[in-house]
Design a protein around this motif. Structure first.
Motif, PDB file in Angstrom:
ATOM      1  N   ASN A 147       0.792  -1.232   0.000  1.00 56.96           N
ATOM      2  CA  ASN A 147       0.000   0.000   0.000  1.00 56.96           C
ATOM      3  C   ASN A 147       0.826   1.285   0.000  1.00 56.96           C
ATOM      4  OD1 ASN A 147      -2.353  -1.565   0.037  1.00 56.96           O
ATOM      5  ND2 ASN A 147      -2.257  -1.732   2.276  1.00 56.96           N
ATOM      6  N   ASP A 148       2.046   1.206  -0.576  1.00 56.38           N
ATOM      7  CA  ASP A 148       2.827   2.430  -0.739  1.00 56.38           C
ATOM      8  C   ASP A 148       2.609   3.048  -2.117  1.00 56.38           C
ATOM      9  OD1 ASP A 148       4.197   0.684  -2.378  1.00 56.38           O
ATOM     10  OD2 ASP A 148       6.171   1.047  -1.485  1.00 56.38           O
ATOM     11  N   GLY A 149       1.731   2.441  -2.911  1.00 58.39           N
ATOM     12  CA  GLY A 149       1.405   2.985  -4.216  1.00 58.39           C
ATOM     13  C   GLY A 149       2.309   2.546  -5.346  1.00 58.39           C
ATOM     14  N   THR A 197     -11.465   0.332  -5.894  1.00 57.97           N
ATOM     15  CA  THR A 197     -10.675   1.561  -5.846  1.00 57.97           C
ATOM     16  C   THR A 197      -9.294   1.346  -6.453  1.00 57.97           C
ATOM     17  OG1 THR A 197     -11.828   2.207  -3.826  1.00 57.97           O
ATOM     18  CG2 THR A 197      -9.769   3.361  -4.330  1.00 57.97           C
ATOM     19  N   ASN A 198      -8.856   2.296  -7.289  1.00 60.20           N
ATOM     20  CA  ASN A 198      -7.552   2.239  -7.959  1.00 60.20           C
ATOM     21  C   ASN A 198      -7.372   0.970  -8.775  1.00 60.20           C
ATOM     22  OD1 ASN A 198      -6.704   4.757  -6.901  1.00 60.20           O
ATOM     23  ND2 ASN A 198      -6.060   3.763  -4.986  1.00 60.20           N
ATOM     24  N   THR A 203      -3.717  -0.834  -5.848  1.00 59.36           N
ATOM     25  CA  THR A 203      -3.212  -0.460  -4.536  1.00 59.36           C
ATOM     26  C   THR A 203      -4.334   0.084  -3.672  1.00 59.36           C
ATOM     27  OG1 THR A 203      -1.572   0.916  -3.358  1.00 59.36           O
ATOM     28  CG2 THR A 203      -2.618   1.885  -5.291  1.00 59.36           C
ATOM     29  N   LYS A 204      -4.178  -0.063  -2.359  1.00 59.85           N
ATOM     30  CA  LYS A 204      -5.079   0.573  -1.414  1.00 59.85           C
ATOM     31  C   LYS A 204      -4.520   1.913  -0.950  1.00 59.85           C
ATOM     32  CE  LYS A 204      -7.041  -3.778   0.241  1.00 59.85           C
ATOM     33  NZ  LYS A 204      -7.212  -4.701   1.388  1.00 59.85           N
ATOM     34  N   GLY A 205      -3.303   2.213  -1.405  1.00 58.62           N
ATOM     35  CA  GLY A 205      -2.681   3.497  -1.100  1.00 58.62           C
ATOM     36  C   GLY A 205      -2.897   4.484  -2.228  1.00 58.62           C
ATOM     37  N   THR A 206      -2.025   5.473  -2.300  1.00 54.48           N
ATOM     38  CA  THR A 206      -2.077   6.453  -3.382  1.00 54.48           C
ATOM     39  C   THR A 206      -1.161   5.987  -4.499  1.00 54.48           C
ATOM     40  OG1 THR A 206      -2.471   8.264  -1.822  1.00 54.48           O
ATOM     41  CG2 THR A 206      -1.682   8.864  -4.021  1.00 54.48           C
ATOM     42  N   PRO A 207      -1.683   5.682  -5.690  1.00 58.13           N
ATOM     43  CA  PRO A 207      -0.839   5.141  -6.757  1.00 58.13           C
ATOM     44  C   PRO A 207       0.230   6.138  -7.203  1.00 58.13           C
ATOM     45  CG  PRO A 207      -3.014   5.688  -7.592  1.00 58.13           C
ATOM     46  CD  PRO A 207      -3.086   5.830  -6.111  1.00 58.13           C
ATOM     47  N   TRP A 208       1.395   5.622  -7.547  1.00 61.17           N
ATOM     48  CA  TRP A 208       2.510   6.478  -7.956  1.00 61.17           C
ATOM     49  C   TRP A 208       2.196   7.258  -9.227  1.00 61.17           C
ATOM     50  CZ3 TRP A 208       5.465   6.299 -12.502  1.00 61.17           C
ATOM     51  CH2 TRP A 208       5.183   5.240 -13.367  1.00 61.17           C
ATOM     52  N   ALA A 253      -1.311   8.115 -12.011  1.00 63.95           N
ATOM     53  CA  ALA A 253      -2.777   8.075 -12.060  1.00 63.95           C
ATOM     54  C   ALA A 253      -3.297   6.839 -12.797  1.00 63.95           C
ATOM     55  CB  ALA A 253      -3.296   9.341 -12.732  1.00 63.95           C
TER      56      ALA A 253
END
Length: 573
Positions: A36-38, A439-440, A444-449, A451
């Protein structure tokens, strides 16, 4: 490869395991994130090995995962012997190799040995002491007065030379300023590189995709050459791409390392002269295979084609036909229509309003059964498409921004420059893999590196996995046909007979071995086209439910493709 006749049966000599390779390229940053680090990682690759096995591929090529500051997304390596922590650990990579092997899948690494990162220990030592042995690991030259050694242009824009602070010396970087070129003229440097290669081979690696290897030989100009652009710089390919004398280095690389192992090596290089093909790749070549780049410089969205399918395909046909025919009984190209350095193939080959199941499936069929090693790029098998941006700030790749500035420098408006970038930039292929509608896209459950393409809501792997009529299912059918014991020998070793019938906008070719013949007919236009076909046949693969046929003629619907097994000729031939 040699074909010998033995009691009316052709015996194929010099078989190698990789002749039957069906490849899949993973761009690790965008494949699957598990922490989840994207950023995609090695555990994410392991998580999807069963999906790759279900698809049917047997070789994966992974873009760089070595330690890197990621200025060029991993193609700037700061430690060749370590996996970058963003992707995982050395131990996890070894586990990936082992788990893949359990599923009959071999693993290739990306081998980046034309240059290192400026953060590599070798380069740090070189800059700290220009009289040290490490300074000779890189290409360093005296400036000319207050100017660089010459006016070569970097492939990323700007001068290919960077001044070393406090001196009148410069180091060469054919790519970004953070990717200093290695000095292959230095035998000690070459030995270090060979030991790095051997290190990874001992881990069970099956081979390498060899990055930018055509640039390792440089022929230096001491004087500036006439500029070919408003920046006062010049691109001189003959001095640093397949330059005279490169064979000495490539031959040593083969003899000292590659030939000692039963591995697959695929070079990123375009050998234009067919007379040199066997020298560069094949049984006795420097590499096992090279990529066939005949199509990569062109897009149906280009001004010269203006979304005219027939014009585009008719332009490409002689390019691919010639190489297929000349490769017979000689070499195996690696065939592809997508990779990490190109926009998505559907946007390059198909008008936007005509992208759908039939156009996507016939495009896959078009290249997949040609002679050579077929490679699928992640997301191609579900029909992922480009994600154009509304502003240049939507992109993050240095090459994209440099190209944008070059367009402005050459007189394009910001709107025109962005429109061109949206068509051609390589970031279109680097959006995260679309696994599901969560989502995404389930990446990932994080913020994707980077878009995620919003098309994932209706275009994703999970949706297609459950649909027997999806593009993913069609790719599985293509792979099953290529691996079918009845046809495998033919589709691997059979001669290619390109353009066996002529029809504008239709790509046709046959594969022949002994008394077996398979025909591929691919209509890459939105028109219904009648094609002469004077043979009896069985349909092996069809991206429509039916095929309109009558004596001596087939009628192909828009974007229809068929693979036919010839049973006999109508006229008895």
């Amino acid at each position: 490869m040699v074909l010998l006749k033995d009691d009316e049966k052709m015996v194929i000599q010099n078989k190698k395991w990789w002749h039957e390779a069906i490849g899949y390229q993973i761009y690790p940053k965008s494949f699957q994130d598990t922490n989840n680090d994207g950023i995609g990682d090695i555990p994410g690759m392991i998580e999807h090995l069963d999906d790759l096995s279900d698809l049917g591929i047997n070789v994966i090529w992974i873009s760089p995962i070595n330690l890197s500051p990621m200025v060029d997304h991993g193609y700037d390596i700061s430690d060749y012997l370590q996996i970058d922590p963003s992707f995982g650990t050395n131990e996890e990579f070894e586990r990936l190799i082992q788990e893949a092997e359990k599923r009959g899948i071999k693993v290739l690494m990306d081998l980046v040995i034309n240059h290192t990162s400026s953060q590599h220990e070798w380069f740090k030592r070189a800059m700290a002491d220009l009289d040290s042995k490490y300074a000779d690991y890189y290409v360093i030259r005296e400036g000319r007065g207050e100017e660089p050694p010459n006016n070569w242009r970097s492939m990323f824009g700007g001068s290919a030379w960077e001044k070393i602070p406090g001196t009148n010396k410069y180091y060469l970087h054919l790519f970004t300023v953070d990717q200093p070129d290695l000095n292959w003229e230095n035998p000690e440097l070459r030995q270090e590189l060979y030991e790095i290669i051997e290190f990874w081979l001992t881990k069970g690696l099956a081979g390498f995709r060899v990055d930018a290897i055509s640039h390792i030989k440089k022929i230096y100009d001491e004087e500036n050459l006439p500029s070919d652009g408003p920046d006062g710089l010049v691109t001189v390919w003959e001095n640093y791409r397949d330059a005279l004398g490169i064979g000495e280095f490539l031959g040593e690389l083969r003899d000292r390392v590659f030939s000692k192992q039963d591995i697959l090596t695929i070079a990123e290089m375009d050998v234009v002269d067919p007379e040199k093909w066997e020298e560069y790749f094949g049984d006795n070549g420097y590499f096992s295979s090279i990529f066939d780049f005949y199509h990569t410089a062109y897009s149906i969205q280009g001004k010269e084609f203006a979304n005219d399918s027939e014009k585009f395909i008719e332009f490409l046909k002689p390019l691919v036909y010639k190489k297929q025919e000349l490769a017979n009984d000689r070499v195996f190209f690696t065939n592809f229509i997508e990779n990490h350095d190109l926009p998505r193939s559907l946007n390059r080959f198909i008008p936007k309003e005509e992208i759908g199941f039939h156009s996507a499936s016939v495009l896959g069929m078009f290249y997949f059964f040609m002679r050579g090693i077929p490679v699928i790029y992640q997301g191609q098998e579900i029909g992922m498409v480009d994600y154009p941006k509304e502003t240049i700030d939507g992109y993050i790749d240095l090459a994209t921004h440099n190209n944008y500035q070059d367009y402005l420098l050459n007189g394009l408006s910001e709107t025109e420059a962005l429109a061109q970038i949206n068509i051609e930039n390589r970031e279109n292929s680097r959006t995260p893999m679309q696994w599901n509608s969560q989502t995404n896209a389930g990446f990932t459950k994080g913020t994707p590196w980077f878009a995620v393409n919003p098309t994932y809501h209706g275009l994703n792997y999970q949706q297609q996995k459950e649909d027997p009529h999806s593009l993913l299912s069609f790719y599985k059918e293509m792979i099953q046909l290529r691996k079918n014991p009845i046809y495998k020998e033919l589709l691997v070793y059979g001669r290619a007979v390109p353009g066996f019938v002529e029809a504008s906008g239709v790509v046709t070719y046959q594969r022949k071995l002994e008394k077996q013949t398979i025909s591929a007919l691919c209509n890459l236009t939105n028109q219904t086209i009648a094609v002469d076909y004077d043979a009896k046949f069985e349909v092996l693969l069809n991206n429509y439910a039916e095929l309109d046929c009558k004596t001596g003629q087939l009628t192909l619907l828009p974007y229809q493709g068929v693979i036919l097994e010839e049973t006999s000729s109508v006229n008895g031939k």
